[in-house]
Motif scaffolding. Structure first.
Motif, mmCIF file in Angstrom:
data_model
loop_
_atom_site.group_PDB
_atom_site.id
_atom_site.type_symbol
_atom_site.label_atom_id
_atom_site.label_comp_id
_atom_site.label_asym_id
_atom_site.label_seq_id
_atom_site.Cartn_x
_atom_site.Cartn_y
_atom_site.Cartn_z
ATOM 1 N N GLY A 44 49.762 11.002 -3.232
ATOM 2 C CA GLY A 44 48.245 10.863 -4.035
ATOM 3 C C GLY A 44 47.916 9.315 -4.222
ATOM 4 N N ARG A 45 48.746 9.165 -4.965
ATOM 5 C CA ARG A 45 48.854 7.510 -5.544
ATOM 6 C C ARG A 45 48.591 6.310 -5.278
ATOM 7 N N LEU A 46 49.079 6.496 -3.688
ATOM 8 C CA LEU A 46 49.569 5.349 -2.560
ATOM 9 C C LEU A 46 48.077 5.969 -1.738
ATOM 10 N N ASN A 47 47.534 6.717 -1.785
ATOM 11 C CA ASN A 47 45.960 6.520 -1.446
ATOM 12 C C ASN A 47 45.075 6.932 -1.801
ATOM 13 N N GLY A 48 44.758 6.256 -3.300
ATOM 14 C CA GLY A 48 43.938 6.111 -3.831
ATOM 15 C C GLY A 48 43.221 7.725 -4.959
ATOM 16 N N ALA A 49 44.214 8.057 -5.365
ATOM 17 C CA ALA A 49 43.798 9.171 -6.005
ATOM 18 C C ALA A 49 43.657 8.947 -7.642
ATOM 19 N N SER A 50 43.376 8.977 -8.050
ATOM 20 C CA SER A 50 42.889 9.127 -9.217
ATOM 21 C C SER A 50 44.679 9.716 -10.420
ATOM 22 N N SER A 51 44.850 9.079 -11.964
ATOM 23 C CA SER A 51 46.180 9.602 -11.977
ATOM 24 C C SER A 51 45.952 11.124 -12.770
ATOM 25 N N ALA A 52 44.717 11.764 -12.606
ATOM 26 C CA ALA A 52 45.039 12.961 -12.537
ATOM 27 C C ALA A 52 44.485 13.806 -11.619
ATOM 28 N N THR A 53 44.102 13.158 -10.428
ATOM 29 C CA THR A 53 43.812 14.300 -9.381
ATOM 30 C C THR A 53 45.322 13.503 -8.777
ATOM 31 N N ALA A 54 45.969 12.928 -8.872
ATOM 32 C CA ALA A 54 47.381 12.843 -7.714
ATOM 33 C C ALA A 54 48.320 14.185 -8.418
ATOM 34 N N VAL A 55 47.635 13.607 -10.127
ATOM 35 C CA VAL A 55 48.950 15.005 -10.768
ATOM 36 C C VAL A 55 48.333 17.093 -10.134
ATOM 37 N N GLY A 56 47.173 16.302 -9.801
ATOM 38 C CA GLY A 56 46.487 18.124 -9.201
ATOM 39 C C GLY A 56 47.650 17.909 -7.566
ATOM 40 N N ASN A 106 40.345 3.357 6.278
ATOM 41 C CA ASN A 106 39.381 3.995 7.304
ATOM 42 C C ASN A 106 38.503 5.364 6.654
ATOM 43 N N LEU A 107 39.929 5.675 6.826
ATOM 44 C CA LEU A 107 39.775 7.944 6.785
ATOM 45 C C LEU A 107 39.228 8.272 5.266
ATOM 46 N N PRO A 108 38.757 8.774 5.513
ATOM 47 C CA PRO A 108 38.110 9.881 4.253
ATOM 48 C C PRO A 108 38.931 9.738 3.320
ATOM 49 N N ARG A 109 39.645 9.581 1.961
ATOM 50 C CA ARG A 109 40.299 9.830 1.225
ATOM 51 C C ARG A 109 40.512 11.622 0.672
ATOM 52 N N VAL A 110 39.927 12.536 1.219
ATOM 53 C CA VAL A 110 39.945 13.660 1.031
ATOM 54 C C VAL A 110 40.853 13.944 2.126
ATOM 55 N N ALA A 111 40.918 13.058 3.217
ATOM 56 C CA ALA A 111 41.302 14.142 4.703
ATOM 57 C C ALA A 111 43.495 13.488 4.307
#
Length: 284
Positions: A44-56, A106-111
């Motif tokens: 998650g951290r490598l792919n643009g997730a926030s700290s909270a999202t990466a933990v999630g 370019n691939l959506p972050r969620v994907a």
């Protein structure tokens, strides 16, 4: 740095070995569950997730592993998961390496998040299922990846001339890849000899190499080993691509002197589910 690497390695072994040699599957599965959660957090951290999202992401991935453990999939891992991972890694890995570092964001972050979490969960299930099959079986897959990496390193250092993927991993060469494949072939036939003459299967289980030899024959085994060696390189390159896209040297600093969990398991992510898939061929 060397002292730090050694200390971390010793600590990891002290944690890993009791779980590995426990007579039941769940201690190893739980340890791998914790590592899967950490790997998903790193992804998650490598792919643009926030700290909270990466933990999630780490929590959700670990929870998904826990559900699979509770459901008993560790002992009877669904073969459809192995074959789905087989297809995704072959086609998706080839596509990711073809489009390169610049196209990955370019691939959506969620994907990207879901791809990583699915890959980590499937690898965890394959690891845990391999442990349930037997320590000899599990260790043979681990050693396949380790020998491929070590032989590739020394072969590349000695003979490396043609770069494999300079934009992703400048240190890798085609000669290194071929050296890794040769090393894996030597390991496999030596292990099969040990299975036969030291009667290792009677102590625990047959190795992956013996299973593939029995189900595919010698030519099929040779081809399967070449393919698994190649996929270990793909796993390594895909993680390197993601790190370069993020401008990161390591996936994290969770393992002092070694980088992150993903840095240690990148080659295992495709190899374990694909090895499990190949080992089911005789069941069809």
């Amino acid at each position: 740095m060397l002292k730090q690497r050694v200390i971390t390695a010793v600590v990891m072994l002290l944690v890993l070995l009791p779980a590995l040699f426990a007579p039941m599957a769940w201690p190893f599965a739980l340890l791998m569950l914790a590592m899967a959660g950490a790997a998903a957090w790193e992804w998650g951290r490598l792919n643009g997730a926030s700290s909270a999202t990466a933990v999630g992401m780490g929590v959700v991935t670990a929870a998904a592993c826990g559900v699979a453990l509770w459901a008993g999939w560790v002992h009877v891992g669904p073969s459809v998961a192995w074959w789905l991972a087989f297809v995704v890694w072959v086609l998706g890995g080839a596509l990711a390496l073809k489009v390169g570092v610049g196209s990955w964001p370019n691939l959506p972050r969620v994907a990207r998040w879901l791809i990583g979490m699915a890959a980590i969960w499937t690898a965890w299930l394959a690891l845990s299922s391999a442990k349930a099959a037997g320590i000899n079986f599990l260790l043979s897959i681990f050693c396949l990846v380790w020998v491929a990496d070590i032989a590739a390193y020394f072969g590349g250092k000695t003979f490396g001339r043609r770069k494999l993927a300079p934009a992703i991993s400048p240190g890798k060469s085609w000669e290194g890849v071929w050296s890794g494949m040769v090393g894996v072939q030597a390991l496999a036939w030596a292990w099969i000899w040990a299975d036969q003459h030291w009667q290792l299967p009677s102590l625990d289980s047959a190795s992956l190499f013996t299973v593939l030899l029995e189900r595919l024959g010698a030519p099929g085994l040779v081809l399967a080993l070449v393919f698994l060696s190649a996929m270990s390189v793909v796993g390594d390159l895909v993680e390197s691509l993601v790190k370069r896209s993020a401008g990161a040297k390591d996936s994290s600093n969770l393992l002092p002197g070694h980088g992150g969990v993903l840095d240690r398991v990148d080659a295992l992510l495709p190899v374990f589910p694909i090895a499990m898939a190949l080992s089911t061929l005789g069941n069809f």
